[in-house]
Write a protein that holds these residues in place. Structure first.
Motif, PDB file in Angstrom:
ATOM      1  N   UNK A  94      -4.666  -0.211   5.769  1.00 20.23           N
ATOM      2  CA  UNK A  94      -5.425   0.245   4.593  1.00 20.23           C
ATOM      3  C   UNK A  94      -5.631   1.737   4.742  1.00 20.23           C
ATOM      4  N   UNK A  95      -5.420   2.458   3.664  1.00 20.12           N
ATOM      5  CA  UNK A  95      -5.549   3.916   3.701  1.00 20.12           C
ATOM      6  C   UNK A  95      -6.488   4.397   2.599  1.00 20.12           C
ATOM      7  N   UNK A 117      -8.769   3.018  -2.099  1.00 16.38           N
ATOM      8  CA  UNK A 117      -8.141   2.459  -0.916  1.00 16.38           C
ATOM      9  C   UNK A 117      -6.878   1.721  -1.329  1.00 16.38           C
ATOM     10  N   UNK A 118      -5.831   1.840  -0.517  1.00 15.79           N
ATOM     11  CA  UNK A 118      -4.601   1.104  -0.768  1.00 15.79           C
ATOM     12  C   UNK A 118      -4.223   0.299   0.463  1.00 15.79           C
ATOM     13  N   UNK A 119      -3.768  -0.932   0.243  1.00 17.03           N
ATOM     14  CA  UNK A 119      -3.221  -1.737   1.325  1.00 17.03           C
ATOM     15  C   UNK A 119      -1.734  -1.450   1.454  1.00 17.03           C
ATOM     16  N   UNK A 121      -3.723  -5.411  -7.327  1.00 17.17           N
ATOM     17  CA  UNK A 121      -2.558  -5.973  -8.011  1.00 17.17           C
ATOM     18  C   UNK A 121      -1.244  -5.463  -7.427  1.00 17.17           C
ATOM     19  N   UNK A 122      -1.299  -4.278  -6.807  1.00 16.40           N
ATOM     20  CA  UNK A 122      -0.067  -3.636  -6.337  1.00 16.40           C
ATOM     21  C   UNK A 122       0.640  -4.445  -5.260  1.00 16.40           C
ATOM     22  N   UNK A 157       3.690   2.048   4.907  1.00 15.08           N
ATOM     23  CA  UNK A 157       3.113   2.834   3.822  1.00 15.08           C
ATOM     24  C   UNK A 157       2.416   1.861   2.873  1.00 15.08           C
ATOM     25  N   UNK A 158       1.850   2.388   1.819  1.00 19.48           N
ATOM     26  CA  UNK A 158       1.108   1.543   0.876  1.00 19.48           C
ATOM     27  C   UNK A 158       2.055   0.732   0.011  1.00 19.48           C
ATOM     28  N   UNK A 159       1.544  -0.364  -0.523  1.00 20.12           N
ATOM     29  CA  UNK A 159       2.328  -1.184  -1.444  1.00 20.12           C
ATOM     30  C   UNK A 159       2.799  -0.369  -2.635  1.00 20.12           C
ATOM     31  N   UNK A 160       1.932   0.484  -3.137  1.00 18.84           N
ATOM     32  CA  UNK A 160       2.287   1.285  -4.309  1.00 18.84           C
ATOM     33  C   UNK A 160       3.398   2.271  -3.993  1.00 18.84           C
TER      34      UNK A 160
END
Length: 336
Positions: free
Chosen positions: A239-240, A149-151, A279-280, A212-215
């Motif tokens: 969140x994705x 999952x990515x925020x 951490x991203x 989009x995601x932080x990354x």
């Protein structure tokens, strides 16, 4: 003639015995093709998750190799689902909502405000909610070998986005149909594209703002295009679910020792991914601040305004139009 036949039989026997005496050749290693859309060598942990699997399998010495094709170099982002299902590629780290056009239930994995934080995301991965999602995945001949999952947040070239009314009049990219519903409800115009195309769309004036995601914000150098960023912070709306997927036919042809090594590598990649995803968010804020981008943080009241809008747009649409939609939402909301 009898003598000739005897000589032939003797020669054949000798040849057969000689063949038996030859040392057996080692079986050729099986090579798996792993495809994803993110750049390689930039520190994007999604690429690194697949590189971990490749390195772990090489070290396991089970005649199983992974060749990684990053940056959409083998298959275009949204086409990876079909390629996995058909067995044309073996592994992909894939934003599941990209396949929502075929399985609208997948939009529950990118539903505004449904995931509270990274720890909540981990709990959702092991819940009945995700069991239902994974059954649909498996029905396409694909299996999840690692969760992820990515925020994410908002960023804009025009103005900071904190309240729903801040989106009004902006041309925005949202990662999936449920975020598009919410942003349309806020008065934004919409442009649909994978995250790999956001930079060019902003550069050419096609796009004003994006979710989009932080990354992805970091990997695609979007700090070069925007003037204001709203990171996830304590009020994450975005969140994705981006799992590591594998073609079932590819998995089924592996020997038991190869499957065991693969799943051990996938677990290591999953643990790494959850750690790096948390951490991203901070890394993105640091990167954008150094580039001179204004950073703003949502208050609880502002986030609640977005969630109220989402319930009247995204949630209502999903429950009405998607088979088993309300039940999926209820299962997700039941996970504390």
């Amino acid at each position: 003639m009898k003598q000739f036949n005897l000589l032939c039989r003797t020669a054949a026997a000798a040849l057969f015995a000689g063949m038996l005496a030859l040392p057996s050749l080692p079986a050729a290693a099986l090579t798996l093709k792993a495809s994803h859309q993110w750049p390689s060598g930039t520190g994007d942990f999604r690429d690194e998750m697949i590189q971990i699997i490749a390195k772990e399998l090489a070290a396991a010495n089970v005649d199983l190799d992974v060749r990684v094709f990053p940056g959409s170099s083998l298959v275009k982002p949204r086409e990876q689902w079909s390629a996995l299902s058909k067995g044309q590629i073996d592994i992909s780290l894939f934003p599941l909502d990209y396949a929502a056009g075929k399985h609208p239930q997948f939009s529950a994995t990118l539903m505004p405000g449904l995931v509270k934080n990274h720890e909540h995301a981990i709990r959702l991965s092991k819940s009945p909610f995700m069991d239902d999602i994974k059954k649909i995945v498996e029905g396409e001949g694909i299996i999840v070998i690692a969760d992820g999952w990515l925020a994410g947040g908002f960023a804009s070239k025009k103005q900071c986005i904190l309240n729903p009314e801040d989106a009004k009049g902006q041309v925005m990219r949202a990662a999936g149909p449920m975020f598009e519903r919410m942003l349309a409800g806020a008065g934004a115009s919409l442009a649909s594209m994978p995250s790999s195309e956001i930079y060019t769309a902003m550069q050419t004036g096609v796009l004003d703002a994006a979710n989009t995601s932080s990354e992805s914000f970091s990997s695609y150098r979007l700090q070069e295009q925007v003037k204001c960023m709203t990171p996830p912070g304590d009020q994450a709306l975005w969140f994705m679910y981006e799992p590591l997927l594998m073609s079932k036919r590819s998995f089924d042809r592996l020997e038991p020792k190869q499957r065991e090594a693969l799943m051990a590598a996938a677990k290591k990649a999953e643990d790494y991914g959850f750690k790096k995803a948390a951490e991203a968010d901070a890394s993105m804020v640091d990167l954008f601040q150094k580039a001179g981008v204004e950073i703003v943080h949502m208050t609880a009241a502002q986030a609640d305004a977005w969630r109220a809008l989402a319930k009247e747009t995204s949630y209502k649409t999903f429950a009405a139009e998607v088979p088993n939609g309300q039940a999926l939402i209820d299962k997700a909301l039941a996970v504390e």
